[in-house]
Design an enzyme around this catalytic site. Structure first.
Site, PDB file in Angstrom:
ATOM      1  N   CYS A  16      25.159  -7.879 -21.522  1.00  0.00           N
ATOM      2  CA  CYS A  16      25.625  -7.296 -20.256  1.00  0.00           C
ATOM      3  C   CYS A  16      24.583  -8.284 -18.878  1.00  0.00           C
ATOM      4  O   CYS A  16      24.671  -9.415 -19.096  1.00  0.00           O
ATOM      5  CB  CYS A  16      23.761  -6.071 -19.945  1.00  0.00           C
ATOM      6  N   CYS A  19      22.281 -10.331 -20.034  1.00  0.00           N
ATOM      7  CA  CYS A  19      22.437 -12.176 -20.711  1.00  0.00           C
ATOM      8  C   CYS A  19      22.892 -12.543 -19.845  1.00  0.00           C
ATOM      9  O   CYS A  19      22.700 -14.102 -19.869  1.00  0.00           O
ATOM     10  CB  CYS A  19      23.097 -11.443 -21.825  1.00  0.00           C
ATOM     11  N   ASP A 440      49.603 -22.499  12.191  1.00  0.00           N
ATOM     12  CA  ASP A 440      50.171 -24.168  12.823  1.00  0.00           C
ATOM     13  C   ASP A 440      51.741 -22.925  13.034  1.00  0.00           C
ATOM     14  O   ASP A 440      52.275 -22.473  12.324  1.00  0.00           O
ATOM     15  CB  ASP A 440      50.555 -24.870  11.384  1.00  0.00           C
ATOM     16  N   ASP A 639      50.892 -26.125   6.818  1.00  0.00           N
ATOM     17  CA  ASP A 639      51.637 -26.932   5.608  1.00  0.00           C
ATOM     18  C   ASP A 639      51.888 -28.029   5.814  1.00  0.00           C
ATOM     19  O   ASP A 639      52.268 -28.621   4.356  1.00  0.00           O
ATOM     20  CB  ASP A 639      52.559 -26.266   5.138  1.00  0.00           C
ATOM     21  N   ASP A 643      47.931 -30.482   8.856  1.00  0.00           N
ATOM     22  CA  ASP A 643      46.795 -30.048   9.066  1.00  0.00           C
ATOM     23  C   ASP A 643      46.046 -29.850   8.337  1.00  0.00           C
ATOM     24  O   ASP A 643      44.767 -28.788   7.849  1.00  0.00           O
ATOM     25  CB  ASP A 643      47.789 -28.509   9.011  1.00  0.00           C
TER      26      ASP A 643
END
Length: 760
Positions: A16, A19, A440, A639, A643
């Site tokens: 639970c 725990c 971009d 990418d 960047d």
């Protein structure tokens, strides 16, 4: 100073949210630990630690000392995952057997005690045949078998936790059923101790509670197996053997023996073993399981292939470039594992509540018993017992512990299947509240393969000679525009001269010595910096930029020589992605190094209104700051290498997986394909997952908040209603199953490519 490392521990015995809180607290207090994330759904703990202060072995011992046995785990290890899967299957089977045995023993108990409520005259029939005393003894024997057999786990763990002063769900079950059982034993064997009006047995309550909680745990175990299906599916993509060519002979070897540089032979229909570069042959490869792209990709000499993808009807040979843990598939599994084990900011609220929740429930149960004893009607002791047991049982915080991690597991797993990887867990929550998305341009909204579309030279310069010189310089650059110029020169069969003293000037261009002349190639700002007059070529540049072409210049020995126009085709999916994001109420922006005329033309074609043009790589961060000026959350999609700073600075960095490794490592979210519609998928999954978490938490907390008072008997004075412990156990088990079932709905999230249409 030592660099922090992280380890994942497989934790046993957590049942639970309490725990989870105790394991988290124990590990967080260990020396050298900087961050802990404990996950009930995966039954793991991910720990960031300083290697010079502690070790994975010591951390496992810390969890052991807290009462939760731990072992070092590697989720991306196929063998370990197979063993883990087998172990979980065995545990589920054992639970089913325990449930079956408990139910078999409980049915007679339930019928003997409760049959009179369903069948008229049944109670009298028992009295006239075996007698009520014998009935109670039979119930005692069968219930004892249930509690000491299938239900023994609740007592061994529950009372152990109580002894340590750290009660958990097992403690609540042990106290509740133990109270009902003990009261019934006294009523059966020491009847004179209790007044006649309260002399009754509740064996059926104790036995049925155990059955219902075992049922809940069995259903949980089955559902948990499905929540981890995404990683299992990814692991199944890994092949066991590969066919390699050595000294003209072809051998089949285990995948673990494959080395970088080995030549791998792929036959039609085979799954590709590892990442590599095609050397000979051609075929179409289905990469949908990695990128989410539905159409096969053509591969020929020089193309890159990814382990786990499926070859079509052709055959080819490729050279292995990444093996073992370095392959794309292994990295994806690792990313998904890390995302699934992450602790979202919203989880902090749950952790703070659940640490005191079980003790508070025990206090509420004790207060309930006292209230009934002092203020309740006769038989007060019976009412006190029923209400106290109901409070203990109904408040078990299983659902609280499962509410967040199960949704994260299923959501991030489904995202991975659709080619979206949440590298950082908190990005799942951050993405859902993004207000602005900045893109971009090159390689993100456009194809990233610019081609030379316009070329004009100044008077007195030879077009072929100048283009050959420019291409010679650009051949030394990795920029996509530079490669477009080189392709144009090669298409005209121009012979490129030798280049010396090459120098790249970030954000401006490049310069070099070509045949004894100083050649400068770059944007108009580069020419201005070098005090070079553009002349009439400046007007030509403005005309080309208005058409959406990116322009730049070449100068030889300080004199303007040529203007070049380059067009980078817009990805066919970009317009659909932008339209979808705008329909969701997001502000969209484009950040580019292009001149304002070019940028505006491209933005208008795609549908973006906010444009930042003529931006140097270092200036992208400033553009993001201006977008976030009004307190808005900003995501950036890019990418390239340049960047990386912007990806790291944005509230959420979204890296295109077809870009550079630097960009991918800087992103919080990675789109495995180059399709910008993946941004829509990422946003959709994020929002749906967060909504799912909120639903689960509302149910888990709302259920306890609403039903604890009902279990305590708050409705009895007005309506005469008192919740049965059996119904309390059923409701508690149902709450956990509801949370898991609700989370599993995320497996059906559609891809953006389905909802927006496939332009191909």
């Amino acid at each position: 100073m030592a660099k922090p490392e992280h380890v994942t521990l497989a934790i046993q015995g957590m049942s639970c949210a309490s725990c989870v809180g105790r394991v988290d607290k124990a590990l967080a207090a260990a020396e050298g630990v900087s961050e802990v994330s404990v996950n009930l759904a995966t039954e793991t703990a991910t720990i960031h630690y300083l290697p010079n202060a502690t070790s994975p072995t010591l951390l496992a011992k810390v969890a052991d000392a807290a009462g939760y046995p731990a072992t070092i785990s590697d989720m991306s290890d196929r063998k370990e995952q197979a063993e883990r899967r087998d172990r979980k299957a065995a545990e589920t089977l054992a639970l089913r057997r325990q449930l079956g045995l408990a139910a078999l023993l409980t049915i007679p108990v339930f019928l003997l005690e409760m049959g009179g409520h369903a069948v008229p005259g049944f109670h009298a029939f028992i009295g006239q045949t075996i007698g009520h005393k014998a009935s109670w003894i039979i119930q005692f024997l069968l219930t004892s078998a249930v509690l000491l057999g299938p239900g023994r786990l609740f007592y061994s763990k529950g009372f152990s936790a109580l002894k340590k002063g750290a009660p958990d769900m097992n403690s609540l079950v042990a106290l509740g059923t133990g109270a009902a059982y003990s009261y019934s034993v006294v009523a059966t064997f020491l009847p004179n101790v209790l007044p006649n009006q309260v002399r009754a047995v509740y064996f059926e309550a104790a036995a049925v509670i155990v059955v219902l909680i075992l049922l809940g745990r069995y259903l949980e175990a089955r559902a948990k197996g499905r929540t981890g299906a995404a990683i299992q599916k990814l692991l199944r993509l890994q092949v066991r053997t590969a066919r390699i060519e050595r000294q003209g002979a072809i051998d089949t070897i285990d995948i673990e023996a494959l080395q970088v540089g080995d030549m791998v032979v792929v036959r039609p229909g085979e799954r590709i073993a590892v990442d590599g570069k095609v050397i000979d042959g051609e075929s179409h490869v289905d990469e949908s399981m990695i990128t989410g792209e539905p159409l096969p990709t053509f591969k020929s000499a020089g193309a890159l292939v990814t382990g786990g993808t499926v070859n079509g009807v052709g055959s080819f040979k490729f050279q292995a470039t990444r093996v073992g843990a370095d392959t794309t598939l292994s990295q994806i599994v690792r990313m998904v594992e890390e995302a699934q084990s992450a602790k979202l900011p919203i989880q902090g609220i749950v952790d703070r509540v659940t640490l005191w929740f079980v003790p508070a429930v025990m206090l509420a149960a004790a207060s309930t018993v006292l209230a009934w004893l002092f203020f309740g009607p006769d038989p007060a002791l019976t009412f006190a017992l029923v209400a106290g047991v109901s409070v203990l049982i109904i408040a078990c915080p299983c659902a609280m512990g499962l509410a967040t991690p199960t949704s994260i597991m299923v959501g991030t797993g489904r995202a991975a299947e659709l080619g979206v990887l949440f590298r950082k867990g908190d990005a799942l929550q951050s993405m859902s509240s993004v207000d602005v998305i900045a893109f971009d341009k090159t390689g993100t909204l456009t194809v990233g393969r610019p081609e030379l579309t316009a070329y004009h030279v100044a008077d007195g310069f030879d077009p072929d000679s100048v283009l050959a010189s420019i291409a010679a310089v650009e051949e030394l650059s990795e920029h996509p525009i530079a490669q477009g110029i080189v392709r144009a020169a090669k298409a005209q069969n121009l012979v490129m001269p030798k280049v010396s003293d090459f120098k790249s000037v970030t954000g401006y261009g490049a310069m070099a010595m070509v045949q004894g002349q100083k050649l400068i190639v770059g944007a108009d700002r580069f020419m201005q910096r070098e005090n070079i007059n553009l002349g009439e070529l400046g007007d030509r540049s403005a005309h080309l930029a208005a058409q959406g072409q990116t322009t730049f210049f070449a100068a030889i020995d300080g004199k303007i020589a040529a203007v070049l126009g380059v067009s980078d085709p817009i990805k066919p999916e970009s317009k659909a992605a932008i339209a979808a994001l705008k329909s969701l109420g997001l502000t969209l922006a484009m950040i580019t190094g292009d001149k304002i005329q070019t940028a505006n033309a491209i933005a208008a074609e795609i549908g973006i209104e906010k444009v930042f043009a003529d931006v140097l790589p270092a200036g992208k961060g400033a553009a993001l700051k201006s977008l976030a000026a009004q307190g808005q959350k900003v995501a950036f999609v890019g990418d390239g290498i340049n960047d990386a700073p912007a990806l790291a600075q944005a509230d959420v960095g979204i890296a295109i997986g077809t870009g550079t490794d630097v960009a991918i490592q800087s992103g919080d979210v990675v789109l495995m394909s180059g399709d910008p519609r993946g941004v829509v998928t990422a946003l959709d999954i994020s929002r749906r997952t967060l909504a799912n978490i909120h639903q689960n938490l509302f149910w888990a907390f709302g259920y306890n908040t609403a039903l604890i008072p009902v279990a305590a008997g708050v409705l009895y004075p007005a309506f005469g209603l008192l919740l049965s412990p059996v119904l309390a156990a059923f409701a508690m088990a149902l709450s956990s199953v509801f949370v898991l079932t609700n989370a599993l709905r995320l497996r059906k999230i559609p891809a953006a490519i389905d909802s927006l249409g496939d332009p191909s």
